[in-house]
Design a protein around this motif. Sequence first.
Motif, mmCIF file in Angstrom:
data_model
loop_
_atom_site.group_PDB
_atom_site.id
_atom_site.type_symbol
_atom_site.label_atom_id
_atom_site.label_comp_id
_atom_site.label_asym_id
_atom_site.label_seq_id
_atom_site.Cartn_x
_atom_site.Cartn_y
_atom_site.Cartn_z
ATOM 1 N N ARG A 411 -39.904 -94.763 -15.303
ATOM 2 C CA ARG A 411 -40.626 -95.372 -14.183
ATOM 3 C C ARG A 411 -42.136 -95.239 -14.377
ATOM 4 O O ARG A 411 -42.897 -96.170 -14.116
ATOM 5 C CB ARG A 411 -40.216 -94.706 -12.868
ATOM 6 C CG ARG A 411 -38.815 -95.028 -12.395
ATOM 7 C CD ARG A 411 -38.643 -94.625 -10.951
ATOM 8 N NE ARG A 411 -37.254 -94.564 -10.553
ATOM 9 C CZ ARG A 411 -36.549 -93.453 -10.432
ATOM 10 N NH1 ARG A 411 -37.126 -92.289 -10.677
ATOM 11 N NH2 ARG A 411 -35.288 -93.489 -10.069
ATOM 12 N N ILE A 412 -42.561 -94.063 -14.837
ATOM 13 C CA ILE A 412 -44.006 -93.826 -15.040
ATOM 14 C C ILE A 412 -44.554 -94.764 -16.113
ATOM 15 O O ILE A 412 -45.625 -95.366 -15.956
ATOM 16 C CB ILE A 412 -44.254 -92.353 -15.419
ATOM 17 C CG1 ILE A 412 -43.900 -91.433 -14.240
ATOM 18 C CG2 ILE A 412 -45.695 -92.137 -15.844
ATOM 19 C CD1 ILE A 412 -43.941 -89.960 -14.577
ATOM 20 N N SER A 413 -43.822 -94.905 -17.222
ATOM 21 C CA SER A 413 -44.298 -95.776 -18.303
ATOM 22 C C SER A 413 -44.323 -97.233 -17.865
ATOM 23 O O SER A 413 -45.236 -97.989 -18.249
ATOM 24 C CB SER A 413 -43.401 -95.611 -19.535
ATOM 25 O OG SER A 413 -42.088 -96.048 -19.264
ATOM 26 N N LYS A 415 -44.808 -98.273 -14.765
ATOM 27 C CA LYS A 415 -45.949 -98.419 -13.848
ATOM 28 C C LYS A 415 -47.258 -98.556 -14.633
ATOM 29 O O LYS A 415 -48.123 -99.380 -14.302
ATOM 30 C CB LYS A 415 -46.022 -97.216 -12.912
ATOM 31 C CG LYS A 415 -47.098 -97.343 -11.830
ATOM 32 C CD LYS A 415 -47.097 -96.147 -10.904
ATOM 33 C CE LYS A 415 -48.103 -96.327 -9.778
ATOM 34 N NZ LYS A 415 -49.458 -96.579 -10.278
ATOM 35 N N LYS A 416 -47.399 -97.767 -15.708
ATOM 36 C CA LYS A 416 -48.611 -97.864 -16.533
ATOM 37 C C LYS A 416 -48.708 -99.231 -17.190
ATOM 38 O O LYS A 416 -49.794 -99.827 -17.274
ATOM 39 C CB LYS A 416 -48.608 -96.769 -17.596
ATOM 40 C CG LYS A 416 -48.838 -95.368 -17.053
ATOM 41 C CD LYS A 416 -48.846 -94.351 -18.184
ATOM 42 C CE LYS A 416 -49.093 -92.938 -17.648
ATOM 43 N NZ LYS A 416 -49.053 -91.930 -18.748
ATOM 44 N N LEU A 418 -47.415 -102.084 -16.099
ATOM 45 C CA LEU A 418 -47.758 -103.083 -15.086
ATOM 46 C C LEU A 418 -49.218 -102.967 -14.670
ATOM 47 O O LEU A 418 -49.905 -103.980 -14.496
ATOM 48 C CB LEU A 418 -46.847 -102.928 -13.873
ATOM 49 C CG LEU A 418 -45.367 -103.288 -14.064
ATOM 50 C CD1 LEU A 418 -44.590 -103.053 -12.787
ATOM 51 C CD2 LEU A 418 -45.220 -104.731 -14.503
ATOM 52 N N ASP A 419 -49.710 -101.730 -14.501
ATOM 53 C CA ASP A 419 -51.123 -101.538 -14.145
ATOM 54 C C ASP A 419 -52.040 -102.138 -15.208
ATOM 55 O O ASP A 419 -53.042 -102.794 -14.891
ATOM 56 C CB ASP A 419 -51.435 -100.043 -13.982
ATOM 57 C CG ASP A 419 -50.786 -99.453 -12.732
ATOM 58 O OD1 ASP A 419 -50.407 -100.242 -11.843
ATOM 59 O OD2 ASP A 419 -50.655 -98.219 -12.657
ATOM 60 N N HIS A 457 -45.389 -105.197 -8.819
ATOM 61 C CA HIS A 457 -46.522 -104.276 -8.889
ATOM 62 C C HIS A 457 -47.070 -103.967 -7.499
ATOM 63 O O HIS A 457 -47.444 -102.825 -7.202
ATOM 64 C CB HIS A 457 -47.618 -104.888 -9.770
ATOM 65 C CG HIS A 457 -48.819 -104.020 -9.913
ATOM 66 N ND1 HIS A 457 -49.961 -104.171 -9.142
ATOM 67 C CD2 HIS A 457 -49.078 -102.958 -10.735
ATOM 68 C CE1 HIS A 457 -50.845 -103.273 -9.471
ATOM 69 N NE2 HIS A 457 -50.346 -102.526 -10.451
ATOM 70 N N GLY A 460 -44.487 -101.680 -5.479
ATOM 71 C CA GLY A 460 -44.324 -100.320 -6.021
ATOM 72 C C GLY A 460 -42.994 -100.180 -6.720
ATOM 73 O O GLY A 460 -41.935 -100.274 -6.092
ATOM 74 N N PHE A 461 -43.048 -99.946 -8.031
ATOM 75 C CA PHE A 461 -41.823 -99.934 -8.825
ATOM 76 C C PHE A 461 -40.958 -98.706 -8.549
ATOM 77 O O PHE A 461 -39.768 -98.713 -8.798
ATOM 78 C CB PHE A 461 -42.192 -99.978 -10.315
ATOM 79 C CG PHE A 461 -41.001 -99.992 -11.223
ATOM 80 C CD1 PHE A 461 -40.309 -101.166 -11.446
ATOM 81 C CD2 PHE A 461 -40.548 -98.832 -11.834
ATOM 82 C CE1 PHE A 461 -39.210 -101.192 -12.269
ATOM 83 C CE2 PHE A 461 -39.447 -98.838 -12.660
ATOM 84 C CZ PHE A 461 -38.778 -100.039 -12.875
ATOM 85 N N ASP A 462 -41.534 -97.623 -8.055
ATOM 86 C CA ASP A 462 -40.809 -96.360 -7.940
ATOM 87 C C ASP A 462 -39.923 -96.275 -6.706
ATOM 88 O O ASP A 462 -39.280 -95.245 -6.471
ATOM 89 C CB ASP A 462 -41.792 -95.179 -7.950
ATOM 90 C CG ASP A 462 -42.892 -95.358 -6.901
ATOM 91 O OD1 ASP A 462 -43.008 -96.469 -6.350
ATOM 92 O OD2 ASP A 462 -43.626 -94.392 -6.651
ATOM 93 N N LYS A 463 -39.864 -97.332 -5.891
ATOM 94 C CA LYS A 463 -39.008 -97.307 -4.699
ATOM 95 C C LYS A 463 -37.607 -97.805 -5.045
ATOM 96 O O LYS A 463 -37.454 -98.750 -5.813
ATOM 97 C CB LYS A 463 -39.617 -98.178 -3.597
ATOM 98 C CG LYS A 463 -40.899 -97.627 -3.008
ATOM 99 C CD LYS A 463 -41.306 -98.409 -1.766
ATOM 100 C CE LYS A 463 -41.645 -99.841 -2.099
ATOM 101 N NZ LYS A 463 -42.169 -100.568 -0.924
#
Length: 547
Positions: A411-413, A415-416, A418-419, A457, A460-463
């Motif tokens: 998930r963290i990778s 998000k990075k 997409l950012d 994005h 929020g991808f982490d939901k």
Amino acid sequence: MDKMRLLNVLMQLRKCCNHPYLFDGAEPGPPYTTDSHLVVNSGKMVVLDKLLPKMKQQGSRILIFSQMTRVLDILEDYCMWKNYGYCRLDGQTPHEERQISINAYNEPNSPKFIFMLSTRAGGLGINLATADVVILYDSDWNPQVDLQAMVRVFRFITENTVEERIVERAEMKLRLDSIVIQQGRLVDPGANKLAKDEMLSIIRHGATHVFASKESEITDDDIDAILERGERKTMEIKEKMANLGESSLRNFTVDTENSSVYKFEGEDYREKKKVITNWIEPPKRERKANYAVDAYFREALRVSEPKAPKKEEQGKIDEAEALTEEELEEKENLLQQGFTIWNKRDFNQFIKANEKWGRDDIENIAREVEGKTPEEVMEYSAVFWERCNELQDIEKIMAQIERGEARIQRRISIKKALDSKIGRYKAPFHQLRISYGTNKGKNYTEEEDRFLICMLHKLGFDKESVYDELRQCIRNSPQFRFDWFLKSRTAMELQRRCNTLITLIERENMELERERRPRRRNAARRMPQPRNGSQKRPQMAVDAGKS
């Protein structure tokens, strides 16, 4: 109706032979990851993973045929994971993209190592003469379809399954073609159709072997040993076919050993009226007269009574001696040192919390364990990680926690990625472009893909509920008020598409990073160096003598 029901079972068994992820819900997720689990969960993928590096080392180029387009989806993910250049073609690929992919594969020194296509996607004709190896990932009833490639061919067959019978029937068709049709005589076209009893026999083939095996049979053999064994079995089948004449082939059945479906392994079960314990009868749909809800919940909530101890255990209990005063005192001291207020339920909540949040996030882990303060959870966690190797099933527990931590890192990778992608545009909802290469896909437009990435994005991808929210955003957007295709997608389908787009974005980010590195090195070389080894000092804004 019985024959249609058996055909459905037969198709499910063929999917079992190809890959378990052809069944909805079998793939671990969300979030879905592209890594080794694509290979280790399928025997055919294990062999493919051994075969492709060997073929690449020899300088070969590969064609992979499959009857199922969903198998091609899995193979696409595998090629992206292994960084194999590939092209894909199926029955729904537009003609323009079709020709672009063929030209890209056939051009000199092409980086495309694999061309995957569905078996029935020929249509207008395909010229892929630059390939020298064909892999038939699965087989069909019609053997003529497999003859479109006359090069080195590897056919994947799952042993002791319906695929063996399908291939055997196809070989007999080819043999019949050579000795009957080629001589100018025709056979009754209805003679080769599957009867109900023959279909049931095909489904039953290998059932005893499957139920008898207790562990995975995915082979660890070297690829050369696998190929040698396959060649040996191919020669055995050819010798068997060569010994069959025209009279035998005109009325052949796949199960030639049994004259009746009720005869199995030398016994006639029609007369004995016995039930084959290893055979699961294909399911029949039954209409329920009523739904006894009360009875269901009584059964679900019923607590089974404890089993009585065996005679040997009861004897040991009767002969046991009472603890001495010193042993009782030692027991009491040990209990005070332990976590006596933690029960099995608390332990399971603690393990699941570690899987969900990662072992270092004590604050969120403490929220998941009901009735325990953060200090208690912190103390328990310290002892757990110090002495967890003493647990009997620690390997299973650690695998569970590490799977969860891998999902968190994924998930963290994402998000990075997409950012980084969104940050390159001032107005991403209008300007964002995706580097598809030659594998854009056939269903989604670039406008739809742009909206999916930008909204993913933003939400929020982490939901966990992000794809349900994304689906609702699509339905509420006036931009897609007439887009029936996108509005009818389920949350699971949107998630799959977003995973594909994320993979493309990650690949694009990596390529951009590779391009930047040489520029940075060249810029460092062009910086002026100070003369005579001395470096000019910057002027101070304030004199040293002034405050």
